[in-house]
Motif scaffolding. Structure first.
Motif, PDB file in Angstrom:
ATOM      1  N   THR A 245       0.779  -1.058   0.080  1.00 53.08           N
ATOM      2  CA  THR A 245       0.009  -0.164  -0.027  1.00 53.08           C
ATOM      3  C   THR A 245       0.782   1.282  -0.129  1.00 53.08           C
ATOM      4  O   THR A 245       0.480   2.471  -0.646  1.00 53.08           O
ATOM      5  CB  THR A 245      -0.895  -0.069   1.129  1.00 53.08           C
ATOM      6  OG1 THR A 245      -1.904  -1.159   1.196  1.00 53.08           O
ATOM      7  CG2 THR A 245      -1.887   1.316   1.108  1.00 53.08           C
ATOM      8  N   LEU A 246       1.964   1.350   0.721  1.00 57.74           N
ATOM      9  CA  LEU A 246       2.854   2.342   0.757  1.00 57.74           C
ATOM     10  C   LEU A 246       3.621   2.522  -0.410  1.00 57.74           C
ATOM     11  O   LEU A 246       3.598   3.709  -0.975  1.00 57.74           O
ATOM     12  CB  LEU A 246       3.997   2.229   1.752  1.00 57.74           C
ATOM     13  CG  LEU A 246       3.284   2.179   3.450  1.00 57.74           C
ATOM     14  CD1 LEU A 246       4.402   1.964   4.297  1.00 57.74           C
ATOM     15  CD2 LEU A 246       2.677   3.409   3.769  1.00 57.74           C
ATOM     16  N   ASN A 247       3.782   1.501  -1.266  1.00 60.15           N
ATOM     17  CA  ASN A 247       4.373   1.628  -2.617  1.00 60.15           C
ATOM     18  C   ASN A 247       3.492   2.071  -3.635  1.00 60.15           C
ATOM     19  O   ASN A 247       3.642   3.130  -4.485  1.00 60.15           O
ATOM     20  CB  ASN A 247       4.834   0.376  -3.139  1.00 60.15           C
ATOM     21  CG  ASN A 247       6.329  -0.014  -2.935  1.00 60.15           C
ATOM     22  OD1 ASN A 247       7.104   1.001  -3.283  1.00 60.15           O
ATOM     23  ND2 ASN A 247       6.863  -1.331  -2.664  1.00 60.15           N
ATOM     24  N   ALA A 251       3.573   5.633  -5.717  1.00 64.97           N
ATOM     25  CA  ALA A 251       3.549   5.832  -6.980  1.00 64.97           C
ATOM     26  C   ALA A 251       2.447   7.083  -7.520  1.00 64.97           C
ATOM     27  O   ALA A 251       2.483   7.336  -8.545  1.00 64.97           O
ATOM     28  CB  ALA A 251       3.258   4.422  -7.702  1.00 64.97           C
ATOM     29  N   LYS A 252       1.687   7.203  -6.557  1.00 67.80           N
ATOM     30  CA  LYS A 252       0.464   8.198  -6.970  1.00 67.80           C
ATOM     31  C   LYS A 252       0.961   9.505  -6.781  1.00 67.80           C
ATOM     32  O   LYS A 252       0.269  10.366  -6.940  1.00 67.80           O
ATOM     33  CB  LYS A 252      -0.558   7.830  -6.040  1.00 67.80           C
ATOM     34  CG  LYS A 252      -1.505   6.640  -6.134  1.00 67.80           C
ATOM     35  CD  LYS A 252      -2.580   6.644  -5.488  1.00 67.80           C
ATOM     36  CE  LYS A 252      -3.803   7.944  -5.603  1.00 67.80           C
ATOM     37  NZ  LYS A 252      -4.456   7.860  -7.145  1.00 67.80           N
ATOM     38  N   GLY A 253       2.312   9.426  -6.376  1.00 68.82           N
ATOM     39  CA  GLY A 253       2.955  11.021  -5.823  1.00 68.82           C
ATOM     40  C   GLY A 253       3.015  11.295  -4.479  1.00 68.82           C
ATOM     41  O   GLY A 253       3.612  12.316  -4.056  1.00 68.82           O
ATOM     42  N   ALA A 257       0.458  14.613  -2.761  1.00 65.45           N
ATOM     43  CA  ALA A 257      -0.752  14.302  -3.835  1.00 65.45           C
ATOM     44  C   ALA A 257      -1.985  13.804  -3.669  1.00 65.45           C
ATOM     45  O   ALA A 257      -2.874  14.094  -3.739  1.00 65.45           O
ATOM     46  CB  ALA A 257      -0.026  13.240  -4.869  1.00 65.45           C
ATOM     47  N   ILE A 258      -2.041  12.805  -2.444  1.00 68.18           N
ATOM     48  CA  ILE A 258      -3.069  11.983  -1.984  1.00 68.18           C
ATOM     49  C   ILE A 258      -4.008  12.883  -1.214  1.00 68.18           C
ATOM     50  O   ILE A 258      -4.998  12.950  -1.042  1.00 68.18           O
ATOM     51  CB  ILE A 258      -2.780  10.776  -1.198  1.00 68.18           C
ATOM     52  CG1 ILE A 258      -4.056   9.723  -1.046  1.00 68.18           C
ATOM     53  CG2 ILE A 258      -2.570  11.078   0.373  1.00 68.18           C
ATOM     54  CD1 ILE A 258      -4.307   9.126  -2.359  1.00 68.18           C
ATOM     55  N   ALA A 259      -3.251  13.943  -0.569  1.00 71.39           N
ATOM     56  CA  ALA A 259      -3.877  14.987   0.302  1.00 71.39           C
ATOM     57  C   ALA A 259      -4.860  15.603  -0.485  1.00 71.39           C
ATOM     58  O   ALA A 259      -5.914  16.126  -0.069  1.00 71.39           O
ATOM     59  CB  ALA A 259      -2.697  15.652   1.051  1.00 71.39           C
ATOM     60  N   ALA A 329     -19.426   8.339   5.957  1.00 71.68           N
ATOM     61  CA  ALA A 329     -18.698   7.871   4.898  1.00 71.68           C
ATOM     62  C   ALA A 329     -17.137   8.098   5.048  1.00 71.68           C
ATOM     63  O   ALA A 329     -16.728   9.446   5.232  1.00 71.68           O
ATOM     64  CB  ALA A 329     -19.406   9.004   3.598  1.00 71.68           C
ATOM     65  N   SER A 330     -16.460   7.003   5.191  1.00 68.03           N
ATOM     66  CA  SER A 330     -15.276   7.074   5.363  1.00 68.03           C
ATOM     67  C   SER A 330     -14.433   7.147   4.092  1.00 68.03           C
ATOM     68  O   SER A 330     -14.677   6.232   3.266  1.00 68.03           O
ATOM     69  CB  SER A 330     -14.691   5.833   6.298  1.00 68.03           C
ATOM     70  OG  SER A 330     -15.445   5.757   7.481  1.00 68.03           O
ATOM     71  N   ILE A 331     -13.674   8.001   3.795  1.00 65.78           N
ATOM     72  CA  ILE A 331     -13.287   8.415   2.430  1.00 65.78           C
ATOM     73  C   ILE A 331     -11.462   8.334   2.525  1.00 65.78           C
ATOM     74  O   ILE A 331     -11.050   9.159   2.311  1.00 65.78           O
ATOM     75  CB  ILE A 331     -13.777   9.739   1.856  1.00 65.78           C
ATOM     76  CG1 ILE A 331     -13.547  10.789   2.757  1.00 65.78           C
ATOM     77  CG2 ILE A 331     -15.215   9.570   1.479  1.00 65.78           C
ATOM     78  CD1 ILE A 331     -14.158  12.136   2.421  1.00 65.78           C
ATOM     79  N   TYR A 332     -11.190   7.065   2.932  1.00 69.14           N
ATOM     80  CA  TYR A 332      -9.753   6.976   3.013  1.00 69.14           C
ATOM     81  C   TYR A 332      -9.098   6.865   1.673  1.00 69.14           C
ATOM     82  O   TYR A 332      -9.601   6.905   0.747  1.00 69.14           O
ATOM     83  CB  TYR A 332      -9.670   5.420   3.643  1.00 69.14           C
ATOM     84  CG  TYR A 332     -10.172   5.481   5.301  1.00 69.14           C
ATOM     85  CD1 TYR A 332      -9.958   6.327   6.152  1.00 69.14           C
ATOM     86  CD2 TYR A 332     -10.860   4.349   5.583  1.00 69.14           C
ATOM     87  CE1 TYR A 332     -10.280   6.313   7.372  1.00 69.14           C
ATOM     88  CE2 TYR A 332     -11.374   4.167   6.789  1.00 69.14           C
ATOM     89  CZ  TYR A 332     -11.181   5.228   7.671  1.00 69.14           C
ATOM     90  OH  TYR A 332     -11.698   5.201   8.840  1.00 69.14           O
ATOM     91  N   ASN A 333      -7.796   6.792   1.688  1.00 66.04           N
ATOM     92  CA  ASN A 333      -6.902   7.180   0.534  1.00 66.04           C
ATOM     93  C   ASN A 333      -7.198   6.430  -0.535  1.00 66.04           C
ATOM     94  O   ASN A 333      -7.293   6.596  -1.619  1.00 66.04           O
ATOM     95  CB  ASN A 333      -5.463   6.785   1.193  1.00 66.04           C
ATOM     96  CG  ASN A 333      -4.826   7.717   1.728  1.00 66.04           C
ATOM     97  OD1 ASN A 333      -5.418   9.002   2.224  1.00 66.04           O
ATOM     98  ND2 ASN A 333      -3.577   7.593   2.294  1.00 66.04           N
ATOM     99  N   ALA A 334      -7.440   5.005  -0.471  1.00 63.73           N
ATOM    100  CA  ALA A 334      -7.779   4.179  -1.420  1.00 63.73           C
ATOM    101  C   ALA A 334      -9.083   4.398  -2.162  1.00 63.73           C
ATOM    102  O   ALA A 334      -9.552   3.823  -3.163  1.00 63.73           O
ATOM    103  CB  ALA A 334      -7.566   2.632  -1.008  1.00 63.73           C
ATOM    104  N   LEU A 335     -10.140   5.107  -1.555  1.00 60.47           N
ATOM    105  CA  LEU A 335     -11.406   5.239  -2.047  1.00 60.47           C
ATOM    106  C   LEU A 335     -11.322   6.530  -3.038  1.00 60.47           C
ATOM    107  O   LEU A 335     -11.189   7.398  -2.988  1.00 60.47           O
ATOM    108  CB  LEU A 335     -12.429   5.722  -0.842  1.00 60.47           C
ATOM    109  CG  LEU A 335     -13.793   5.937  -1.500  1.00 60.47           C
ATOM    110  CD1 LEU A 335     -14.564   4.651  -1.412  1.00 60.47           C
ATOM    111  CD2 LEU A 335     -14.538   7.109  -0.725  1.00 60.47           C
TER     112      LEU A 335
END
Length: 355
Positions: A245-247, A251-253, A257-259, A329-335
């Protein structure tokens, strides 16, 4: 297709799940399952080393800190923190911002005096306490950065004359933080990092070894650091999936980027809640969480019909915690933001049907 808004264990990236599933059968082509190889093998040691390296890279962990992958969830850290940091004749300062903060301070009382310097309990934790004074004579200040049940989040951390310990279980890796501002950061993996089974701990080495009590080996940070998270058999699979998941996040930045993605998701959903006359948010606007969006119906009798509509559209995990009711609604990183828009569309469709 399912749109997973579950609060935890939470959604994981689909590509991570595929890689993890393959490793359960044959890990890296070695002819053995990841679940049956030795934790002392070179194959798993490489996994653990990579996971630690990624944590340090993604969070820009400075020198003088150790990164651990432990067992027992964040709840074990409720006791492990005071065991290691709170002298028997000393006191610790706690901010009570939710159920998990309350549980943490209850555990700390077994080891020394606890000073609850601020609390929002009287309002059912609908806001983050502010404008409190951190006592300079306390051993540490304990905070909870995000409250999954109530949908509140600490958006700015207070300046503190003493080490800050923070439970970041539900928003770790979701936004940039300055690790140097903290003495200990701990987080259960099962929201933004991996499956249940391992807990990330980032600890400033110099704050350890100052209490006057004997600490059992499994609960001693110094023993765990010396053992490289392998004093006993570590949670191999949970660490491996966390590494994947950390990889994926890198890769997403990375965190920056995820923020941005997380802000876009929460902004869109809160705007719909504020616009739609059928729904209302439950916590202070300035403290709204970017991870757990909690809201209720203006008319509670419409809750079950809305949940039925969500179910029909593949929206799962949306029912609120019993302490708050309504929806979460839990909108964690992977959602993905596409799932957020499916929920928004459902809210708008429900409004049309119930004018």
């Amino acid at each position: 297709m399912k749109h997973n808004f579950g609060a935890g264990p939470g959604i994981l990236p689909h590509e991570v799940l595929k890689q993890a599933a393959a490793a359960v059968v044959d890990f890296n082509g070695i002819g053995l399952s990841l679940l049956e190889i030795s934790h002392r093998s070179s194959e798993f040691e490489a996994v653990l080393d990579e996971a630690v390296k990624l944590v340090k890279e993604l969070l820009e962990v400075p020198e003088g800190y150790s990164v651990l992958f432990l067992q027992g969830g964040a709840s074990t850290q409720f006791a492990m923190v005071p065991y290691n940091l709170l002298p028997s004749t000393g006191k610790a300062a706690y901010v009570e911002s939710g159920v998990w903060a309350n549980k943490a301070l209850k555990e700390a009382k077994f080891f020394g005096e606890v000073d609850v310097i601020a609390s929002s309990k009287e309002s059912n934790f609908t806001y983050i306490p502010k404008d409190y004074t951190v006592p300079a004579d306390a051993a540490y200040l304990h905070l909870t950065s995000n409250n999954t049940i109530y949908g509140t989040q600490l958006h700015e951390f207070p300046a503190s004359p003493i080490p800050v310990v923070c439970d970041m279980s539900s928003d770790i890796f979701s936004r940039k933080i300055n690790v140097a501002d903290f003495g200990i950061i701990y987080a259960g993996a099962q929201k933004n990092m991996g499956p249940a089974g391992t807990t990330l701990v980032i600890v400033k080495d110099e704050i350890l070894g100052k209490v006057d009590r004997k600490i059992p080996a499994m609960l001693n940070y110094q023993v765990q650091i010396e053992g490289g998270s392998m004093y006993n058999t570590p949670p191999v699979f949970a660490i491996y999936v966390s590494m994947l998941t950390l990889n994926w996040l890198k890769a997403k930045g990375g965190v920056e980027a995820i923020a941005k993605e997380n802000k876009a998701k929460s902004k869109a959903l809160y705007e719909e809640i504020d616009r739609n006359p059928l729904f209302k948010a439950v916590c202070a606007v300035e403290d709204r969480s970017d991870m757990n969006v909690c809201f209720v119906m203006e008319n509670p009798e419409l809750e079950k019909p809305f949940l039925k509509l969500c179910d029909e559209k593949g929206i799962v995990g949306i029912k609120g915690h019993r302490s708050v009711g309504g929806f979460r609604a839990s909108i964690y990183n992977a959602l993905p933001i596409t799932s957020v828009h499916v929920l928004i569309d459902a809210m708008q469709e429900f409004q049309e049907k119930n004018k």
